[in-house]
Motif scaffolding. Structure first.
Motif, PDB file in Angstrom:
ATOM      1  N   ALA A   1      50.290  15.750  24.676  1.00 26.42           N
ATOM      2  CA  ALA A   1      49.076  16.546  24.478  1.00 26.42           C
ATOM      3  C   ALA A   1      48.896  16.906  23.017  1.00 26.42           C
ATOM      4  O   ALA A   1      47.777  16.915  22.498  1.00 26.42           O
ATOM      5  N   LEU A   2      49.997  17.208  22.328  1.00 27.35           N
ATOM      6  CA  LEU A   2      49.912  17.565  20.915  1.00 27.35           C
ATOM      7  C   LEU A   2      49.423  16.382  20.085  1.00 27.35           C
ATOM      8  O   LEU A   2      48.614  16.546  19.161  1.00 27.35           O
ATOM      9  N   ALA A   3      49.891  15.181  20.423  1.00 28.40           N
ATOM     10  CA  ALA A   3      49.435  13.986  19.709  1.00 28.40           C
ATOM     11  C   ALA A   3      47.941  13.761  19.913  1.00 28.40           C
ATOM     12  O   ALA A   3      47.216  13.396  18.971  1.00 28.40           O
ATOM     13  N   VAL A   4      47.464  13.979  21.137  1.00 25.52           N
ATOM     14  CA  VAL A   4      46.033  13.844  21.418  1.00 25.52           C
ATOM     15  C   VAL A   4      45.244  14.890  20.637  1.00 25.52           C
ATOM     16  O   VAL A   4      44.211  14.579  20.025  1.00 25.52           O
ATOM     17  N   ALA A   5      45.725  16.134  20.635  1.00 23.92           N
ATOM     18  CA  ALA A   5      45.008  17.202  19.929  1.00 23.92           C
ATOM     19  C   ALA A   5      44.901  16.911  18.445  1.00 23.92           C
ATOM     20  O   ALA A   5      43.848  17.108  17.835  1.00 23.92           O
ATOM     21  N   GLU A   6      45.983  16.435  17.848  1.00 22.20           N
ATOM     22  CA  GLU A   6      45.928  16.121  16.420  1.00 22.20           C
ATOM     23  C   GLU A   6      44.950  14.982  16.145  1.00 22.20           C
ATOM     24  O   GLU A   6      44.161  15.032  15.191  1.00 22.20           O
ATOM     25  N   ARG A   7      44.978  13.961  16.991  1.00 23.00           N
ATOM     26  CA  ARG A   7      44.085  12.815  16.779  1.00 23.00           C
ATOM     27  C   ARG A   7      42.625  13.238  16.905  1.00 23.00           C
ATOM     28  O   ARG A   7      41.772  12.839  16.108  1.00 23.00           O
ATOM     29  N   VAL A   8      42.340  14.058  17.909  1.00 21.13           N
ATOM     30  CA  VAL A   8      40.981  14.572  18.096  1.00 21.13           C
ATOM     31  C   VAL A   8      40.546  15.360  16.870  1.00 21.13           C
ATOM     32  O   VAL A   8      39.433  15.184  16.360  1.00 21.13           O
ATOM     33  N   ALA A   9      41.412  16.248  16.382  1.00 19.27           N
ATOM     34  CA  ALA A   9      41.063  17.084  15.232  1.00 19.27           C
ATOM     35  C   ALA A   9      40.818  16.247  13.987  1.00 19.27           C
ATOM     36  O   ALA A   9      39.869  16.499  13.231  1.00 19.27           O
ATOM     37  N   ARG A  10      41.647  15.253  13.771  1.00 23.39           N
ATOM     38  CA  ARG A  10      41.487  14.427  12.567  1.00 23.39           C
ATOM     39  C   ARG A  10      40.250  13.523  12.646  1.00 23.39           C
ATOM     40  O   ARG A  10      39.556  13.328  11.652  1.00 23.39           O
ATOM     41  N   LEU A  11      39.975  12.976  13.818  1.00 23.83           N
ATOM     42  CA  LEU A  11      38.788  12.137  13.962  1.00 23.83           C
ATOM     43  C   LEU A  11      37.514  12.951  13.755  1.00 23.83           C
ATOM     44  O   LEU A  11      36.590  12.525  13.037  1.00 23.83           O
ATOM     45  N   ALA A  12      37.440  14.124  14.402  1.00 25.84           N
ATOM     46  CA  ALA A  12      36.265  14.978  14.227  1.00 25.84           C
ATOM     47  C   ALA A  12      36.166  15.460  12.794  1.00 25.84           C
ATOM     48  O   ALA A  12      35.068  15.538  12.217  1.00 25.84           O
ATOM     49  N   GLY A  13      37.316  15.781  12.186  1.00 24.93           N
ATOM     50  CA  GLY A  13      37.317  16.230  10.798  1.00 24.93           C
ATOM     51  C   GLY A  13      36.806  15.170   9.841  1.00 24.93           C
ATOM     52  O   GLY A  13      36.079  15.472   8.885  1.00 24.93           O
ATOM     53  N   ALA A  14      37.174  13.922  10.083  1.00 22.49           N
ATOM     54  CA  ALA A  14      36.695  12.834   9.231  1.00 22.49           C
ATOM     55  C   ALA A  14      35.178  12.685   9.330  1.00 22.49           C
ATOM     56  O   ALA A  14      34.487  12.443   8.329  1.00 22.49           O
ATOM     57  N   GLU A  15      34.644  12.835  10.540  1.00 22.46           N
ATOM     58  CA  GLU A  15      33.197  12.762  10.732  1.00 22.46           C
ATOM     59  C   GLU A  15      32.493  13.887   9.984  1.00 22.46           C
ATOM     60  O   GLU A  15      31.457  13.678   9.334  1.00 22.46           O
TER      61      GLU A  15
ATOM     62  N   ALA B   1      27.754  15.658  16.367  1.00 19.85           N
ATOM     63  CA  ALA B   1      28.410  14.365  16.150  1.00 19.85           C
ATOM     64  C   ALA B   1      29.924  14.509  16.235  1.00 19.85           C
ATOM     65  O   ALA B   1      30.607  13.659  16.839  1.00 19.85           O
ATOM     66  N   ALA B   2      30.454  15.578  15.665  1.00 20.43           N
ATOM     67  CA  ALA B   2      31.903  15.798  15.715  1.00 20.43           C
ATOM     68  C   ALA B   2      32.361  16.066  17.142  1.00 20.43           C
ATOM     69  O   ALA B   2      33.433  15.602  17.559  1.00 20.43           O
ATOM     70  N   GLU B   3      31.570  16.824  17.907  1.00 16.35           N
ATOM     71  CA  GLU B   3      31.942  17.075  19.289  1.00 16.35           C
ATOM     72  C   GLU B   3      31.938  15.786  20.099  1.00 16.35           C
ATOM     73  O   GLU B   3      32.821  15.569  20.939  1.00 16.35           O
ATOM     74  N   GLU B   4      30.985  14.921  19.864  1.00 14.37           N
ATOM     75  CA  GLU B   4      30.927  13.657  20.601  1.00 14.37           C
ATOM     76  C   GLU B   4      32.143  12.783  20.278  1.00 14.37           C
ATOM     77  O   GLU B   4      32.717  12.147  21.167  1.00 14.37           O
ATOM     78  N   VAL B   5      32.555  12.772  19.004  1.00 17.57           N
ATOM     79  CA  VAL B   5      33.763  12.040  18.626  1.00 17.57           C
ATOM     80  C   VAL B   5      34.970  12.592  19.390  1.00 17.57           C
ATOM     81  O   VAL B   5      35.781  11.842  19.942  1.00 17.57           O
ATOM     82  N   ALA B   6      35.075  13.929  19.431  1.00 16.77           N
ATOM     83  CA  ALA B   6      36.200  14.574  20.105  1.00 16.77           C
ATOM     84  C   ALA B   6      36.197  14.286  21.601  1.00 16.77           C
ATOM     85  O   ALA B   6      37.230  13.925  22.192  1.00 16.77           O
ATOM     86  N   LEU B   7      35.041  14.428  22.225  1.00 12.36           N
ATOM     87  CA  LEU B   7      34.974  14.258  23.676  1.00 12.36           C
ATOM     88  C   LEU B   7      35.159  12.808  24.092  1.00 12.36           C
ATOM     89  O   LEU B   7      35.738  12.531  25.149  1.00 12.36           O
TER      90      LEU B   7
END
Length: 285
Positions: free
Chosen positions: A29-43, A70-76
């Motif tokens: 779960a932590l790996a998923v959370a970090e990936r989500v945060a970084r992807l949305a952050g890049a957007e 747009a960031a929320e869509e990347v995260a979801l």
């Protein structure tokens, strides 16, 4: 000023989150959370200080932009692919109920007014909560500041981390040495009463700051850069990820009615009593 310690600089690193053995079950779960945060952050970083479409939500001060969406869509999109059975609560309305015992609470852009004003203090907040009876309890949090490439994370019971290194507050300050941070409700009618409470507290603390991001403020209290946070009428996505990060760093985090309070443990009870006595929920109406 003599006799007081200066606060150390932030650790800026892109290191992956460290997972102690005690929280090994949280690693996926932590790996998923970090990936989500970084992807949305890049957007968000790609769009930062560029043209934006802005809409109003609950009031003229409660804004949402195309960057938020747009960031929320990347995260979801990432969460749907990698955690399809989990529930999701998103600030911009993209929520659904899942069959598992986990719920993701996502604020794709905490600090929207800062972001739209070009102020480099905003973040992506990704929390994961566990079902607790009929409700949900914060369990894991990742908060990412893309501008400074600084990532905070924690799992309940396993400590808080900044840039992959353990993060723990030093000795509790006195109220006179504390730096207070706050935010104001979007309901303009509440602000005069909230201001009166802060005006009463301001002469007793070292300084008062309004940073514009609840999630980052909670991280900064955990890091010892701020000491107290008080804000009325926060939403779940404002604090779900920051709650375990601050708590695991040694901060007392609680809700006093509708007021979010984060403070050193030696100051929290006294501040909570003052908040309850003042009743920040009052309005000018």
């Amino acid at each position: 000023m003599t006799g007081t310690a200066a606060r150390g600089p932030a650790t800026v690193t892109g290191a992956a989150p460290r997972v102690p053995e005690a929280a090994a079950d949280a690693a996926p779960a932590l790996a998923v959370a970090e990936r989500v945060a970084r992807l949305a952050g890049a957007e968000l970083l790609r769009r930062f200080r560029g043209p934006a479409r802005i809409d109003v939500k609950s009031s003229a001060t409660d804004l949402v932009s195309d960057a938020d969406r747009a960031a929320e869509e990347v995260a979801l999109t990432y969460l749907r692919r990698h955690r399809p059975d989990d529930s999701v609560l998103g600030e911009e309305g993209a929520s659904h109920d899942g069959a598992s015992a986990y719920r993701w609470v996502v604020d794709p852009l905490d600090g929207t007014v800062n972001y739209l004003s070009g102020i480099p203090f905003w973040c992506v907040s990704v929390g994961c909560e566990r079902r607790d009876g009929d409700g949900w309890k914060p369990w894991l949090g990742v908060i990412y500041d893309p501008v400074h490439d600084e990532l905070f994370h924690a799992v309940t019971g396993a400590g808080a981390y900044r840039g992959g290194e353990p993060m723990r507050r030093g000795p509790d300050p006195t109220l006179a040495d504390a730096v207070l941070s706050t935010g104001f409700a979007y309901d303009l009618g509440r602000r005069p009463h909230q201001s009166a409470f802060l005006a009463g507290l301001a002469p007793e603390v070292r300084g008062v700051r309004m940073v514009g991001s609840t999630a980052l403020a909670l991280c900064w209290i955990g890091a010892g850069r701020l000491d107290i946070y008080v804000e009325d009428h926060t939403k779940r996505w404002d604090y779900s990820a920051g709650w375990p990060i601050a708590t695991e760093a040694g901060v007392d985090v609680r809700l006093v009615g509708s007021v979010l309070l984060a403070a050193p443990r030696t100051l929290a009870d006294g501040l909570a009593s003052r908040i309850a006595a003042h009743d920040l929920r009052k309005t000018t109406a």
